[in-house]
Design a protein around this motif. Structure first.
Motif, PDB file in Angstrom:
ATOM      1  N   ILE A 129       0.852  -1.042  -0.031  1.00 33.20           N
ATOM      2  CA  ILE A 129      -0.003   0.218  -0.015  1.00 33.20           C
ATOM      3  C   ILE A 129       0.985   1.113  -0.119  1.00 33.20           C
ATOM      4  O   ILE A 129       1.720   1.348   0.678  1.00 33.20           O
ATOM      5  CB  ILE A 129      -1.031   0.154   1.327  1.00 33.20           C
ATOM      6  N   ILE A 130       0.943   1.791  -0.838  1.00 33.48           N
ATOM      7  CA  ILE A 130       1.786   3.304  -1.039  1.00 33.48           C
ATOM      8  C   ILE A 130       0.946   4.387  -0.754  1.00 33.48           C
ATOM      9  O   ILE A 130      -0.453   4.524  -1.062  1.00 33.48           O
ATOM     10  CB  ILE A 130       2.322   3.141  -2.559  1.00 33.48           C
ATOM     11  N   LEU A 145      -1.939 -12.684   5.260  1.00 36.46           N
ATOM     12  CA  LEU A 145      -1.416 -11.874   4.210  1.00 36.46           C
ATOM     13  C   LEU A 145      -0.487 -11.116   4.944  1.00 36.46           C
ATOM     14  O   LEU A 145      -0.608 -10.343   5.978  1.00 36.46           O
ATOM     15  CB  LEU A 145      -2.388 -11.424   3.580  1.00 36.46           C
ATOM     16  N   ALA A 146       0.809 -10.966   3.993  1.00 36.85           N
ATOM     17  CA  ALA A 146       1.772  -9.892   4.783  1.00 36.85           C
ATOM     18  C   ALA A 146       1.356  -8.320   4.059  1.00 36.85           C
ATOM     19  O   ALA A 146       1.111  -8.406   2.764  1.00 36.85           O
ATOM     20  CB  ALA A 146       3.323 -10.268   4.133  1.00 36.85           C
ATOM     21  N   PHE A 147       1.359  -7.424   4.862  1.00 39.99           N
ATOM     22  CA  PHE A 147       1.018  -6.224   4.276  1.00 39.99           C
ATOM     23  C   PHE A 147       2.396  -5.156   4.353  1.00 39.99           C
ATOM     24  O   PHE A 147       3.229  -5.446   5.456  1.00 39.99           O
ATOM     25  CB  PHE A 147      -0.024  -5.455   5.197  1.00 39.99           C
ATOM     26  N   GLU A 148       2.398  -4.195   3.525  1.00 38.43           N
ATOM     27  CA  GLU A 148       3.606  -3.414   3.569  1.00 38.43           C
ATOM     28  C   GLU A 148       2.897  -2.066   3.294  1.00 38.43           C
ATOM     29  O   GLU A 148       2.613  -1.675   2.163  1.00 38.43           O
ATOM     30  CB  GLU A 148       4.849  -3.603   2.726  1.00 38.43           C
ATOM     31  N   MET A 149       2.884  -1.207   4.108  1.00 39.49           N
ATOM     32  CA  MET A 149       2.415   0.198   4.098  1.00 39.49           C
ATOM     33  C   MET A 149       3.726   1.299   3.916  1.00 39.49           C
ATOM     34  O   MET A 149       4.714   1.042   4.616  1.00 39.49           O
ATOM     35  CB  MET A 149       1.794   0.795   5.388  1.00 39.49           C
ATOM     36  N   PHE A 150       3.701   1.921   2.785  1.00 36.69           N
ATOM     37  CA  PHE A 150       4.781   2.662   2.362  1.00 36.69           C
ATOM     38  C   PHE A 150       4.364   4.078   2.054  1.00 36.69           C
ATOM     39  O   PHE A 150       3.436   4.365   1.527  1.00 36.69           O
ATOM     40  CB  PHE A 150       5.401   2.098   1.173  1.00 36.69           C
ATOM     41  N   GLY A 151       5.100   4.952   2.758  1.00 37.50           N
ATOM     42  CA  GLY A 151       4.733   6.295   2.684  1.00 37.50           C
ATOM     43  C   GLY A 151       6.081   7.339   2.313  1.00 37.50           C
ATOM     44  O   GLY A 151       7.019   7.209   3.031  1.00 37.50           O
ATOM     45  N   GLN A 152       5.818   8.348   1.333  1.00 31.75           N
ATOM     46  CA  GLN A 152       6.887   9.172   1.140  1.00 31.75           C
ATOM     47  C   GLN A 152       6.112  10.504   0.671  1.00 31.75           C
ATOM     48  O   GLN A 152       5.080  10.549   0.107  1.00 31.75           O
ATOM     49  CB  GLN A 152       7.948   8.635  -0.014  1.00 31.75           C
ATOM     50  N   PRO A 153       6.962  11.599   0.749  1.00 31.35           N
ATOM     51  CA  PRO A 153       6.315  12.971   0.310  1.00 31.35           C
ATOM     52  C   PRO A 153       6.364  13.293  -1.190  1.00 31.35           C
ATOM     53  O   PRO A 153       7.052  13.966  -1.573  1.00 31.35           O
ATOM     54  CB  PRO A 153       7.259  13.893   1.118  1.00 31.35           C
ATOM     55  N   LEU A 202      12.175  11.348   2.984  1.00 35.79           N
ATOM     56  CA  LEU A 202      11.853  10.578   4.205  1.00 35.79           C
ATOM     57  C   LEU A 202      10.647   9.308   3.817  1.00 35.79           C
ATOM     58  O   LEU A 202       9.842   9.574   3.190  1.00 35.79           O
ATOM     59  CB  LEU A 202      11.462  11.463   5.066  1.00 35.79           C
ATOM     60  N   ARG A 203      11.143   8.026   4.055  1.00 30.48           N
ATOM     61  CA  ARG A 203      10.211   7.100   3.923  1.00 30.48           C
ATOM     62  C   ARG A 203       9.735   6.376   4.931  1.00 30.48           C
ATOM     63  O   ARG A 203      10.616   6.152   5.645  1.00 30.48           O
ATOM     64  CB  ARG A 203      10.915   5.909   2.875  1.00 30.48           C
ATOM     65  N   THR A 204       8.589   5.974   5.055  1.00 30.61           N
ATOM     66  CA  THR A 204       7.981   5.326   6.307  1.00 30.61           C
ATOM     67  C   THR A 204       7.428   3.920   5.875  1.00 30.61           C
ATOM     68  O   THR A 204       6.802   3.967   4.844  1.00 30.61           O
ATOM     69  CB  THR A 204       6.905   6.356   6.934  1.00 30.61           C
ATOM     70  N   VAL A 205       8.013   2.890   6.366  1.00 28.51           N
ATOM     71  CA  VAL A 205       7.591   1.606   6.049  1.00 28.51           C
ATOM     72  C   VAL A 205       6.968   0.916   7.190  1.00 28.51           C
ATOM     73  O   VAL A 205       7.602   0.897   8.334  1.00 28.51           O
ATOM     74  CB  VAL A 205       8.452   0.682   5.383  1.00 28.51           C
ATOM     75  N   ALA A 206       5.975   0.391   7.137  1.00 30.93           N
ATOM     76  CA  ALA A 206       5.253  -0.483   8.231  1.00 30.93           C
ATOM     77  C   ALA A 206       5.076  -1.856   7.512  1.00 30.93           C
ATOM     78  O   ALA A 206       4.391  -1.971   6.426  1.00 30.93           O
ATOM     79  CB  ALA A 206       4.020   0.153   8.897  1.00 30.93           C
ATOM     80  N   ASN A 207       5.382  -2.934   8.275  1.00 29.27           N
ATOM     81  CA  ASN A 207       4.883  -4.231   7.869  1.00 29.27           C
ATOM     82  C   ASN A 207       4.083  -4.914   8.993  1.00 29.27           C
ATOM     83  O   ASN A 207       4.360  -4.779   9.999  1.00 29.27           O
ATOM     84  CB  ASN A 207       6.318  -4.894   7.609  1.00 29.27           C
TER      85      ASN A 207
END
Length: 192
Positions: free
Chosen positions: A58-59, A104-112, A93-98
């Protein structure tokens, strides 16, 4: 051809993994909880080329990493194997939550950066276009290459005989018009 990756309802009519992903995301209310960040499901599951172990990427468009981390923890922190961290890569700056939910494996990815300008989104769009042109043969070949251990972009690179770094080559192809892309693929794999 699917063009709206912002509307997840396409997953309801997809393969078993896509339907499972849709149900899990609905139960977690992922899209509504992250709505302020313009979330998009990117990667192999929307494309139907996932392999066992593929995660739901999820970006998000994030300008306040601290707030994003707090919201992720609030909404998803109770999920199994939850981790979250931020770091600067390439000046952003990147934020990643797993975490894991319903197996199911989730990866949340955020960047500006707007999600439509993020590499994950742009890769997914060009890969989708290439799969539409390449058809079932391309889809199965990519899935086999991934099952053999290749990451998605290198698998596209090998199958479509892309020159150079497949990550960069695919980004460069993002703006190609359909005629150019069809011609390129026809030369590589013989489609019309």
């Amino acid at each position: 051809m699917m063009s709206d990756f912002f509307d997840l309802t396409y997953l309801q009519n997809g393969n078993a993994r896509q339907r499972q992903a849709y149900e899990a995301m609905e139960e977690l209310q992922v899209m509504s909880r992250l709505d302020a960040y313009h979330p998009v499901l990117a990667g192999t599951i929307p494309l139907g080329i996932d392999v066992p172990g593929s995660d739901l990427d999820i970006i998000c468009e994030v300008y306040d990493a601290n707030r994003f981390e707090q919201e992720l923890k609030l909404h998803f922190g109770a999920c199994e194997e939850y981790t979250c961290s931020s770091k600067t890569v390439g000046g952003l700056l990147r934020t990643v939550a797993n975490f894991t939910y319903r197996g199911l494996a989730f990866e949340m990815f955020g960047q500006p950066k707007p999600v439509t300008a993020q590499n994950a989104y742009r890769h997914m769009v060009i890969e989708h276009r290439m799969l539409e042109i390449g058809g079932a043969t391309a889809r199965e070949a990519i899935r086999r290459l991934k099952a053999d251990g290749l990451k998605t972009e290198p698998a596209f690179g090998r199958f479509f005989r892309l020159e150079g770094d497949p990550y960069e080559t695919l980004l460069a192809m993002y703006d190609w018009d359909d005629a150019r892309l069809r011609h390129f693929i026809a030369e590589r794999i013989g489609t019309k």
